[in-house]
Motif scaffolding. Structure first.
Motif, PDB file in Angstrom:
ATOM      1  N   ILE A   1     -10.300  -3.971  -6.359  1.00  0.00           N
ATOM      2  CA  ILE A   1      -8.969  -4.481  -6.074  1.00  0.00           C
ATOM      3  C   ILE A   1      -9.128  -6.060  -5.668  1.00  0.00           C
ATOM      4  N   ASP A   2      -8.181  -6.579  -5.974  1.00  0.00           N
ATOM      5  CA  ASP A   2      -8.129  -8.061  -5.171  1.00  0.00           C
ATOM      6  C   ASP A   2      -7.085  -7.726  -3.876  1.00  0.00           C
ATOM      7  N   SER A   3      -7.271  -9.135  -3.337  1.00  0.00           N
ATOM      8  CA  SER A   3      -6.471  -9.004  -1.928  1.00  0.00           C
ATOM      9  C   SER A   3      -4.898  -8.708  -2.043  1.00  0.00           C
ATOM     10  N   LYS A   4      -4.436  -9.200  -3.189  1.00  0.00           N
ATOM     11  CA  LYS A   4      -2.860  -9.065  -3.231  1.00  0.00           C
ATOM     12  C   LYS A   4      -2.586  -7.639  -3.605  1.00  0.00           C
ATOM     13  N   LYS A   5      -3.187  -6.878  -4.252  1.00  0.00           N
ATOM     14  CA  LYS A   5      -3.350  -5.519  -4.812  1.00  0.00           C
ATOM     15  C   LYS A   5      -3.378  -4.565  -3.488  1.00  0.00           C
ATOM     16  N   LEU A   6      -4.660  -5.206  -2.654  1.00  0.00           N
ATOM     17  CA  LEU A   6      -4.968  -4.270  -1.460  1.00  0.00           C
ATOM     18  C   LEU A   6      -3.923  -4.483  -0.347  1.00  0.00           C
ATOM     19  N   PHE A   7      -3.342  -5.639  -0.103  1.00  0.00           N
ATOM     20  CA  PHE A   7      -2.115  -5.881   0.628  1.00  0.00           C
ATOM     21  C   PHE A   7      -1.014  -4.838   0.269  1.00  0.00           C
TER      22      PHE A   7
END
Length: 113
Positions: free
Chosen positions: A61-67
């Motif tokens: 997961i990237d940071s945008k999806k994690l957010f």
């Protein structure tokens, strides 16, 4: 005894200075607010939520999806963490990486847990 103008000015200056100091002190916050997310406990709680979401969703997961996943989590209190944004997420991840120097990215966090 006559009061000179300079003495009268000094008395009024001291009196008005004391009043203005009291008024400034009266408006300063005296206790911690309920939605204060800057305390150490709140930061630890937020880091625990971040780690839990990473464990649950895998290392890809990237940071945008994690957010988005963190905001959708049931333990995430939107009223308490009302200032939470992607920048805050990156700051919390950087702080976690500094506390654990052997970790470099989200994949390392997933592998460790």
């Amino acid at each position: 005894m006559e009061i000179e103008t300079s003495h009268l000015m000094m008395i009024f200056f001291i009196l008005l200075f004391a009043i203005s100091f009291w008024k400034i002190y009266a408006f300063l916050p005296n206790k911690q607010l309920e939605d204060d997310d800057t305390t150490k406990e709140a930061q630890e709680e937020l880091q625990n939520i971040i780690i839990k979401v990473i464990k649950k969703n895998g290392p890809d997961i990237d940071s945008k999806k994690l957010f988005n996943l963190i905001i959708a989590d049931e333990k995430f209190d939107k009223e308490k963490f009302w200032r939470f944004n992607e920048n805050r997420l990156n700051r919390e991840l950087s702080s976690y990486f500094l506390q654990n120097p052997h970790l470099k990215n989200i994949e390392d966090i997933y592998k460790e847990s």
